[in-house]
Design an enzyme around this catalytic site. Sequence first.
Site, PDB file in Angstrom:
ATOM      1  N   ALA A 172       0.583  -2.559   8.791  1.00 57.02           N
ATOM      2  CA  ALA A 172       0.775  -1.622   7.682  1.00 57.02           C
ATOM      3  C   ALA A 172      -0.430  -1.714   6.766  1.00 57.02           C
ATOM      4  CB  ALA A 172       2.057  -1.937   6.912  1.00 57.02           C
TER       5      ALA A 172
ATOM      6  N   ALA B  47      -1.925  -0.120   2.939  1.00 57.38           N
ATOM      7  CA  ALA B  47      -1.703   0.672   1.724  1.00 57.38           C
ATOM      8  C   ALA B  47      -2.957   0.589   0.856  1.00 57.38           C
ATOM      9  CB  ALA B  47      -0.474   0.162   0.975  1.00 57.38           C
TER      10      ALA B  47
ATOM     11  N   GLN C  80      -2.941  -4.874   2.927  1.00 63.13           N
ATOM     12  CA  GLN C  80      -2.422  -4.579   4.252  1.00 63.13           C
ATOM     13  C   GLN C  80      -1.728  -5.825   4.800  1.00 63.13           C
ATOM     14  OE1 GLN C  80      -5.989  -3.242   6.281  1.00 63.13           O
ATOM     15  NE2 GLN C  80      -6.298  -5.214   7.300  1.00 63.13           N
TER      16      GLN C  80
ATOM     17  N   ASP D  58      10.684   0.045  -6.272  1.00 64.08           N
ATOM     18  CA  ASP D  58       9.884   0.830  -5.332  1.00 64.08           C
ATOM     19  C   ASP D  58      10.684   1.014  -4.041  1.00 64.08           C
ATOM     20  OD1 ASP D  58       7.677   2.280  -4.620  1.00 64.08           O
ATOM     21  OD2 ASP D  58       6.465   0.570  -4.005  1.00 64.08           O
TER      22      ASP D  58
END
Length: 522
Positions: free
Chosen positions: A126, A128, A132, A286
């Site tokens: 992943a 962002a 990561q 979030d």
Amino acid sequence: MRRFLRATTIVWVALRYGLDELVLTSFRHPWLRLIARIASIGRDLSAPRGQRLREALERLGPIFVKFGQVLSTRRDLLPADIADELALLQDRVPPFPGDEAVVIIERAFGHPIDALFTSFDRAPVASASIAQVHFAITTDKHGREREVAVKVLRPGMLKVIDQDLALIRMMAGWVERLAPDGRRLKPREVAAEFDKYLHDELDLVREAASAAQLRRNMADVGLVLIPEMFWYMIRPEVLVMERMKGVPVNQIERLRAAGVDIPKLARDGVTIFFTQVFRDGFFHADMHPGNIMVSVEPATFGRYISVDFGIVGTLTQVDKEYLAQNFAAFFRRDYKRVAELHVESGWVPADTRIDELEAGIRSVCEPYFDRPLKDISLGMVLLRLFQISRRFNVVIQPQLVLLQKTLLNVEGLGRQLDPDLDLWATAKPFLEKWMLEQIGPRRFWTELKDQAPYYAKMLPDLPRLLHGYLQQRPMDDLRQELRELVREQQRTNSLLQKIVYGGIGFALGLIVMQIVVRVRLF
């Protein structure tokens, strides 16, 4: 020189997407509007303004994408079309090379990667804007092999962030001085809020601490799994945590095929959120589908899995009381009480006319009652209440805006899982329990327990303090005080019976009050 080049890039992107036209047309000065019309000649600015702003932020890079994401939560400040478009911003950021991640990890721990992990997957799973994630296997303190997820900050992020934040603060100052609503929009405060969020996310020790707190809070609920933090392997730029395996919550057909009870999953999600809000005052802020999975392992089947704790929200006792009473008053259609709560909290000026504020609240909330309760969005209720802020100068607290944004996420996810989800029926027990805990013997007993350590420390000192006081007084004064003490004791004895009878009456009154509160609230 680098700052000048970055500023030049920002100006070029702003012109490319017509942000200059968007800003200039918001001014009242005719000559500025004329400049905007002239500057738009030869450019295709047919796309909606919100779309153009979103695409410009995406073009400017991860820091501006993150800024747009934070800005999208301030629906009390933005027009609805722009807020809706900014909410579509996603962290579609290419990963940085795995070799660079290895260098950061080795520098953080002072050991080679092979000494830290049995195996380390250099390909990230992943990525962002801030960090990561890589999967790895390590040996814990008890000698057991554990599968872990390693979160690594992007290299050089702090320097890039500080440069872009300096430019954002500069632009915020321009907006505040030049825009008609500049002061009301509080661009400097929004920029400062963004600065805080970003620097909090850059400290992975802080994120790990938030995860550990949520893990402790939710341990007795049995509905959500939160990864264990490996504290001996956590640094500000590297976070090592338990690897969690599950199915992304938005893959509904896959969950249904695995045998997960989807309607129960929807109810559990709402229960988790309201437990964090009204019981703990500490919530995962979030909760979009990218950060939520569902376990299909036999031992934890059907439980939620939460990851990424860079943003958490906190609520004080006053915040929780405001929310609970507002929701309760709203569902009773007691708009006067909602208006009074705004004044009592200090969010509107003390000289605000209650009847005018009540009318404004009624105008935005009353349409909801044409729908069944299950179709009423609590997030939209908060949003509607925030929308009256422009007229009545309501000062919206950032923690409640963050709550409203998260509540909208939770509602959207819950109704995606189960369109018939009755959010009010799920929230009602939490509101009812919280309200009753604020009144009567339970609150009195709680306060008494909280103050017990203070009294326990003070009581042993009383005889010594009294003896010292008496030694300093003349004998005649002591005799006079003893006579006064005898008379006071006589009066006290005569009052004891009244106090006993009064206490019995008070207890009966509390019982009646509890019954009345239950009836009035629900």
